[in-house]
Write an enzyme that holds these catalytic residues in place. Structure first.
Site, mmCIF file in Angstrom:
data_model
loop_
_atom_site.group_PDB
_atom_site.id
_atom_site.type_symbol
_atom_site.label_atom_id
_atom_site.label_comp_id
_atom_site.label_asym_id
_atom_site.label_seq_id
_atom_site.Cartn_x
_atom_site.Cartn_y
_atom_site.Cartn_z
ATOM 1 N N ASP A 234 0.936 -1.136 -0.246
ATOM 2 C CA ASP A 234 -0.027 -0.012 0.074
ATOM 3 C C ASP A 234 0.905 1.514 0.069
ATOM 4 O O ASP A 234 1.838 1.144 0.133
ATOM 5 C CB ASP A 234 -0.965 0.067 1.030
ATOM 6 C CG ASP A 234 -1.838 1.427 1.182
ATOM 7 O OD1 ASP A 234 -2.409 1.534 0.299
ATOM 8 O OD2 ASP A 234 -1.978 1.930 2.259
ATOM 9 N N SER A 235 0.421 2.404 -0.300
ATOM 10 C CA SER A 235 1.154 3.563 -0.153
ATOM 11 C C SER A 235 1.463 4.078 1.210
ATOM 12 O O SER A 235 2.414 5.106 1.560
ATOM 13 C CB SER A 235 0.229 4.965 -0.877
ATOM 14 O OG SER A 235 -0.897 4.992 0.101
ATOM 15 N N HIS B 186 -7.040 3.030 3.632
ATOM 16 C CA HIS B 186 -6.927 3.661 4.821
ATOM 17 C C HIS B 186 -8.341 4.016 5.519
ATOM 18 O O HIS B 186 -8.413 4.242 6.713
ATOM 19 C CB HIS B 186 -6.344 5.073 4.476
ATOM 20 C CG HIS B 186 -4.948 5.111 4.228
ATOM 21 N ND1 HIS B 186 -4.446 4.623 3.040
ATOM 22 C CD2 HIS B 186 -4.012 5.563 4.960
ATOM 23 C CE1 HIS B 186 -3.087 4.640 3.089
ATOM 24 N NE2 HIS B 186 -2.666 5.461 4.303
ATOM 25 N N GLU C 33 -2.439 7.941 8.549
ATOM 26 C CA GLU C 33 -0.977 7.676 8.595
ATOM 27 C C GLU C 33 -0.378 8.224 9.925
ATOM 28 O O GLU C 33 0.646 7.695 10.486
ATOM 29 C CB GLU C 33 -0.340 8.503 7.319
ATOM 30 C CG GLU C 33 -0.351 7.890 6.095
ATOM 31 C CD GLU C 33 0.343 6.489 5.975
ATOM 32 O OE1 GLU C 33 1.441 6.662 6.157
ATOM 33 O OE2 GLU C 33 -0.318 5.582 5.537
ATOM 34 N N CYS D 38 -4.117 -1.110 -2.169
ATOM 35 C CA CYS D 38 -4.471 0.101 -2.349
ATOM 36 C C CYS D 38 -5.117 0.375 -3.685
ATOM 37 O O CYS D 38 -4.695 0.100 -4.624
ATOM 38 C CB CYS D 38 -3.083 0.681 -2.420
ATOM 39 S SG CYS D 38 -2.747 2.472 -2.787
ATOM 40 N N CYS E 103 -10.683 3.362 -0.531
ATOM 41 C CA CYS E 103 -9.446 3.724 -0.195
ATOM 42 C C CYS E 103 -9.080 2.819 1.195
ATOM 43 O O CYS E 103 -10.047 2.814 2.222
ATOM 44 C CB CYS E 103 -9.193 5.140 0.151
ATOM 45 S SG CYS E 103 -7.529 5.539 0.847
HETATM 46 N N1 DGL Z 1 -4.611 3.358 0.612
HETATM 47 C C1 DGL Z 1 -4.822 4.068 -0.766
HETATM 48 C C2 DGL Z 1 -6.072 3.567 -1.558
HETATM 49 O O1 DGL Z 1 -6.661 2.471 -1.218
HETATM 50 C C3 DGL Z 1 -4.280 5.347 -1.172
HETATM 51 C C4 DGL Z 1 -4.005 6.196 -0.245
HETATM 52 C C5 DGL Z 1 -3.169 7.453 -0.668
HETATM 53 O O2 DGL Z 1 -3.611 8.244 -1.173
HETATM 54 O O3 DGL Z 1 -1.955 7.223 -0.569
HETATM 55 O O4 DGL Z 1 -6.347 4.115 -2.445
#
Ligand code: DGL
Length: 255
Positions: free
Chosen positions: A12-13, A186, A153, A75, A184
Site C-alpha cells: 500500500d502507499s 485507509h 498515517e 491500495c 481507499c
Molecule cells: N490506501 C490507498 C487507497 O486504497 C491510497 C491512499 C493514498 O492516497 O496514498 O487508495
C-alpha cells in the site's frame, strides 16, 4: 517457479493496506506475509498516474526480489494506476488488486443510492468509470475526503480531528445514502467517525474481505497455499521508527 513457503507480499502507499492484511490473515492464517507500506511517498492519491505506476512497480520489484509467490495490491489508487503494468511485468506471479466494492453495493442495493469515498486518482481513472458502467442501476455520488489518508498515517483517525475534517465532506449526505463504499484502504480505520456522520441508515462497505477471498482462490488454483507457521513481517519506506509501531497497532485495532 514459485514455492508455497514464499511470502504473500502486501503493498500500500502507507498504512491503509493493513485493513486488507487483516482480512487476508483471517482467511489464510498459516501464510507468511511481507507487508510494505510506502509512507515516505504517501499520499499517492494526489500524484500523477505515471508517478504512482513507477512507485508501485518499484515496490513490486523489491517485494518479488525478497521472495513473494503473490502480490496483493492493498491500495485502490495503486491498482487503478498500475495493475495492468504489473500483470505485464510479472505474468507468472499471482497478482490481486483491490477495487472499490461497487459489486457488493449493487448486490445489496441494486437500485441504491450509493456514495463512493476514494482518492482523486481512483475517482478519475478509466477503471472506475468502466466499473460504474457495469452497475447502471446505482445512483453513485463520488466523495473525496482530502486529508483523511494523512490522519490515518499519523494515527489520528479516532480523534475529534477526524470528525472535524469529515463533517463538511459528509454532512450533505447524512441520512441520504443506502451505502457508502470505502474505496481507499485507509478509510476503514476511520469507520467510527464516517458512520457517525452519515447516520445509522447508511451501510459502510469495503473490498478487503473480497480481496482476501480472491487471493485465497487464486493461490488455491495455483496450488500455492502454505500450511504454516504463519508470520507477519512489517516494513515501511519511512525512516521514522514510529511508523512500524503504528502499523502493528493498526493490525490489532478493532474496526
Ligand atoms: N490506501 C490507498 C487507497 O486504497 C491510497 C491512499 C493514498 O492516497 O496514498 O487508495
Amino acid at each position: 517457479m514459485h514455492t508455497k513457503n514464499e511470502y504473500i507480499g502486501v503493498f500500500d502507499s502507507g498504512l491503509g493496506g493493513i485493513s486488507v492484511l487483516k482480512e487476508l490473515v483471517k482467511v489464510m492464517p498459516r501464510e507468511r506475509y511481507l507487508y510494505f507500506g510506502d509512507s515516505a511517498n504517501a499520499p499517492y492519491g494526489n500524484r500523477t498516474t505515471e508517478q504512482i505506476r513507477a512507485l508501485t512497480l518499484s515496490a513490486a520489484d523489491m517485494l518479488l526480489s525478497r521472495g513473494c509467490k503473490a502480490l496483493v495490491i492493498a491500495c485502490n489508487t495503486a491498482t487503478a494506476a498500475a495493475i495492468t503494468a504489473l500483470r505485464c511485468a510479472y505474468p507468472d506471479t499471482v497478482i490481486v488488486g483491490i477495487e472499490p466494492a461497487l459489486k457488493v453495493a449493487a448486490d445489496n442495493f441494486p437500485q441504491g443510492n450509493i456514495g463512493v469515498m476514494a482518492t482523486a486518482l481512483t475517482l478519475r481513472e478509466e477503471k472506475f468509470h468502466q466499473q460504474l458502467e457495469r452497475f447502471p442501476g446505482l445512483q453513485v455520488s463520488a466523495i473525496r475526503a482530502p486529508g483523511l489518508v494523512e490522519l490515518v498515517e499519523q494515527g489520528l483517525h479516532n480523534t475529534p480531528q477526524a470528525e472535524t475534517l469529515l463533517e463538511p465532506v459528509l454532512s450533505p449526505y447524512r441520512g441520504r445514502l443506502d451505502a457508502v463504499v470505502l474505496g481507499c484502504t485507509h478509510y476503514p480505520f476511520a469507520k467510527k467517525a464516517i458512520g457517525k456522520l452519515l447516520g445509522e441508515k447508511t451501510v459502510l462497505l469495503d473490498g478487503g474481505a473480497g480481496t482476501a477471498r480472491e487471493t485465497l482462490r487464486r493461490l488455491t488454483n495455483a496450488d500455492l497455499l502454505y500450511d504454516g507457521p504463519g508470520e507477519i513481517q512489517m516494513e515501511n519506506s519511512s525512516p521514522d521508527p514510529a511508523l512500524i509501531a503504528r502499523a502493528m497497532a493498526l493490525l490489532e485495532e478493532d474496526q
